[in-house]
Write a protein that holds these residues in place. Structure first.
Motif, PDB file in Angstrom:
ATOM      1  N   UNK A 126       0.860  -1.177   0.000  1.00 41.48           N
ATOM      2  CA  UNK A 126       0.000   0.000   0.000  1.00 41.48           C
ATOM      3  C   UNK A 126       0.899   1.232   0.000  1.00 41.48           C
ATOM      4  N   UNK A 127       0.293   2.418   0.211  1.00 41.94           N
ATOM      5  CA  UNK A 127       1.094   3.648   0.166  1.00 41.94           C
ATOM      6  C   UNK A 127       0.737   4.622   1.281  1.00 41.94           C
ATOM      7  N   UNK A 128       0.038   4.166   2.322  1.00 42.57           N
ATOM      8  CA  UNK A 128      -0.336   5.049   3.427  1.00 42.57           C
ATOM      9  C   UNK A 128       0.847   5.216   4.378  1.00 42.57           C
ATOM     10  N   UNK A 129       1.176   6.451   4.713  1.00 40.35           N
ATOM     11  CA  UNK A 129       2.262   6.697   5.659  1.00 40.35           C
ATOM     12  C   UNK A 129       1.773   7.289   6.964  1.00 40.35           C
ATOM     13  N   UNK A 130       0.694   8.043   6.938  1.00 41.65           N
ATOM     14  CA  UNK A 130       0.142   8.611   8.161  1.00 41.65           C
ATOM     15  C   UNK A 130      -1.372   8.495   8.093  1.00 41.65           C
ATOM     16  N   UNK A 131      -1.999   8.266   9.231  1.00 38.32           N
ATOM     17  CA  UNK A 131      -3.451   8.202   9.266  1.00 38.32           C
ATOM     18  C   UNK A 131      -3.944   8.926  10.501  1.00 38.32           C
ATOM     19  N   UNK A 132      -4.841   9.834  10.313  1.00 41.22           N
ATOM     20  CA  UNK A 132      -5.397  10.578  11.428  1.00 41.22           C
ATOM     21  C   UNK A 132      -6.588  11.379  10.950  1.00 41.22           C
ATOM     22  N   UNK A 133      -7.148  12.143  11.841  1.00 41.16           N
ATOM     23  CA  UNK A 133      -8.340  12.916  11.493  1.00 41.16           C
ATOM     24  C   UNK A 133      -8.035  13.934  10.405  1.00 41.16           C
TER      25      UNK A 133
ATOM     26  N   UNK B  54       5.931   2.320  -1.132  1.00 41.18           N
ATOM     27  CA  UNK B  54       6.796   1.487  -0.298  1.00 41.18           C
ATOM     28  C   UNK B  54       7.635   0.483  -1.089  1.00 41.18           C
ATOM     29  N   UNK B  55       7.373   0.375  -2.397  1.00 32.34           N
ATOM     30  CA  UNK B  55       8.040  -0.634  -3.221  1.00 32.34           C
ATOM     31  C   UNK B  55       9.090   0.027  -4.107  1.00 32.34           C
ATOM     32  N   UNK B  56      10.301  -0.560  -4.121  1.00 30.99           N
ATOM     33  CA  UNK B  56      11.383  -0.092  -4.992  1.00 30.99           C
ATOM     34  C   UNK B  56      11.938  -1.283  -5.761  1.00 30.99           C
ATOM     35  N   UNK B  57      12.302  -1.050  -7.014  1.00 32.39           N
ATOM     36  CA  UNK B  57      12.815  -2.108  -7.886  1.00 32.39           C
ATOM     37  C   UNK B  57      14.263  -1.820  -8.245  1.00 32.39           C
ATOM     38  N   UNK B  58      15.114  -2.838  -8.090  1.00 31.07           N
ATOM     39  CA  UNK B  58      16.507  -2.792  -8.523  1.00 31.07           C
ATOM     40  C   UNK B  58      16.614  -3.771  -9.697  1.00 31.07           C
ATOM     41  N   UNK B  59      16.738  -3.245 -10.890  1.00 35.13           N
ATOM     42  CA  UNK B  59      16.661  -4.101 -12.073  1.00 35.13           C
ATOM     43  C   UNK B  59      17.791  -3.793 -13.047  1.00 35.13           C
ATOM     44  N   UNK B  60      18.517  -4.829 -13.424  1.00 30.35           N
ATOM     45  CA  UNK B  60      19.466  -4.789 -14.532  1.00 30.35           C
ATOM     46  C   UNK B  60      19.044  -5.898 -15.475  1.00 30.35           C
ATOM     47  N   UNK B  61      18.192  -5.594 -16.463  1.00 27.82           N
ATOM     48  CA  UNK B  61      17.574  -6.642 -17.278  1.00 27.82           C
ATOM     49  C   UNK B  61      18.592  -7.622 -17.855  1.00 27.82           C
ATOM     50  N   UNK B  62      18.250  -8.910 -17.713  1.00 26.40           N
ATOM     51  CA  UNK B  62      19.121  -9.965 -18.187  1.00 26.40           C
ATOM     52  C   UNK B  62      20.112 -10.453 -17.150  1.00 26.40           C
ATOM     53  N   UNK B  63      20.301  -9.664 -16.088  1.00 27.55           N
ATOM     54  CA  UNK B  63      21.248 -10.052 -15.037  1.00 27.55           C
ATOM     55  C   UNK B  63      20.567 -10.246 -13.698  1.00 27.55           C
ATOM     56  N   UNK B  64      19.716  -9.298 -13.279  1.00 26.95           N
ATOM     57  CA  UNK B  64      19.059  -9.403 -11.975  1.00 26.95           C
ATOM     58  C   UNK B  64      17.823  -8.507 -11.912  1.00 26.95           C
ATOM     59  N   UNK B  65      16.852  -8.970 -11.177  1.00 23.40           N
ATOM     60  CA  UNK B  65      15.667  -8.182 -10.848  1.00 23.40           C
ATOM     61  C   UNK B  65      15.379  -8.404  -9.379  1.00 23.40           C
ATOM     62  N   UNK B  66      15.352  -7.312  -8.599  1.00 19.47           N
ATOM     63  CA  UNK B  66      15.159  -7.401  -7.156  1.00 19.47           C
ATOM     64  C   UNK B  66      14.136  -6.357  -6.734  1.00 19.47           C
ATOM     65  N   UNK B  67      13.328  -6.714  -5.743  1.00 19.22           N
ATOM     66  CA  UNK B  67      12.260  -5.844  -5.262  1.00 19.22           C
ATOM     67  C   UNK B  67      12.402  -5.672  -3.758  1.00 19.22           C
TER      68      UNK B  67
ATOM     69  N   UNK C  24      -2.212   1.179  -4.431  1.00 22.52           N
ATOM     70  CA  UNK C  24      -1.411  -0.019  -4.206  1.00 22.52           C
ATOM     71  C   UNK C  24      -0.434  -0.211  -5.362  1.00 22.52           C
ATOM     72  N   UNK C  25       0.685  -0.851  -5.071  1.00 24.43           N
ATOM     73  CA  UNK C  25       1.620  -1.276  -6.113  1.00 24.43           C
ATOM     74  C   UNK C  25       1.633  -2.799  -6.135  1.00 24.43           C
ATOM     75  N   UNK C  26       1.332  -3.383  -7.299  1.00 27.51           N
ATOM     76  CA  UNK C  26       1.334  -4.836  -7.482  1.00 27.51           C
ATOM     77  C   UNK C  26       2.358  -5.196  -8.550  1.00 27.51           C
TER      78      UNK C  26
END
Length: 292
Positions: free
Chosen positions: A18-25, A33-46, A192-194
């Motif tokens: 999800x993407x909520x960081x603070x919740x209040x009135x 909250x999601x970050x991707x580290x990608x070097x196509x053909x070598x590695x993909x990491x989340x 949301x990020x899926x």
């Protein structure tokens, strides 16, 4: 608060955050909250993060550039275990630098991470990393990890997800898990990020950011609620105080001897209950006189 779930399956990996960081009135914040580290053909990491946002951002920035004593970085690590170890080192570095100062302001060093992906030459792997920088890896006995507000979305995952679950089925299950959390906790929120990663692709295969207008997620929200209610209503009511010969749906039977734990009523209240008060006596006398 937040909610993130990552799954390691035979067919690949599924990540949802999800993407909520603070919740209040009067204060609601959004940060992905999601970050991707990608070097196509070598590695993909989340990487997915929960906890203090400033700590999470520092860790992400540090690990992007960090080179360990052996000369490896997250971009050159020979396998996912070493990449997770480098990420753990980044957590400890930020802790060493910031934890004491944060504590002086009454702020705990609070962060948790889900990290997964694939490096060429090995299988998909998934890790959960803690505030101390230590981590555990997902195996067939525990095919998923959750961080943040996990309890509402856990039951559906436990009932459905196995290593053999297809990626689309796992993505559907993750969205139902998220919907259950959204309905029960205001500290988790859209968008949301899926991300769905197919084994051995070494590149992102499916990714979508989901907001309140997303047709599929709206269908999930409506259909899941309706189906739950329908299943609930189809289950028979319990039978109480059944005779011994009754077999179906018996919750209690006449030959059972279960009793609640009772707290004794104070003696002075028992005496009061047996002796009418003056007002009660007067009222009863008036009633008797009226009836006469």
């Amino acid at each position: 608060m937040t909610y993130c779930v990552g799954m390691r399956l035979d067919a690949g990996l599924v990540f949802l955050s999800d993407s909520r960081t603070n919740a209040g009135v009067d204060h609601v914040g959004t940060f992905r909250k999601m970050s991707v580290f990608e070097n196509p053909g070598d590695r993909t990491m989340v990487l997915m993060t929960a906890g203090n946002l400033s700590i999470s951002q520092s860790i992400r920035q540090l690990v992007s550039d960090h080179v360990d004593a052996s000369g490896n970085s997250i971009w050159t690590a020979p396998n996912m275990y070493e990449a997770a170890r480098i990420l753990g080192e980044a957590v400890r570095t930020v802790h060493h630098r910031d934890a004491k100062s944060l504590q002086e302001f009454g702020i705990d060093f609070n962060v948790s991470l889900i990290f997964g992906g694939q490096i060429k030459g090995e299988r998909c792997r998934l890790f959960q990393i803690y505030s101390a920088g230590n981590f555990i890896e997902s195996h067939n006995e525990n095919t998923y990890f959750q961080i943040g507000e996990a309890k509402y979305g856990k039951p559906i995952l436990d009932r459905v997800v196995t290593p053999a679950t297809p990626l689309d089925e796992a993505a559907k299950c993750a969205l139902i898990s998220m919907d259950s959390t959204l309905r029960s906790n205001v500290s988790v929120g859209l968008p949301l990020d899926l991300l769905v990663y197919e084994d051995n692709k070494l590149a992102i295969t499916h990714f979508v950011t989901i907001d309140e207008k997303n047709q599929y997620f709206q269908m999930i929200r409506n259909t899941w609620g309706q189906q739950l209610k329908s299943v609930f209503e189809s289950i028979d009511a319990p039978v109480w105080n059944a005779s011994p010969e009754v077999q179906g749906n018996v919750l209690s039977a006449t030959n059972m001897h279960s009793k609640p734990v009772r707290v004794a009523v104070p003696q002075e209240l028992l005496n009061t209950a047996l002796t009418p008060s003056p007002l009660q006596s007067l009222a009863q006398g008036n009633d008797d006189h009226t009836q006469a």
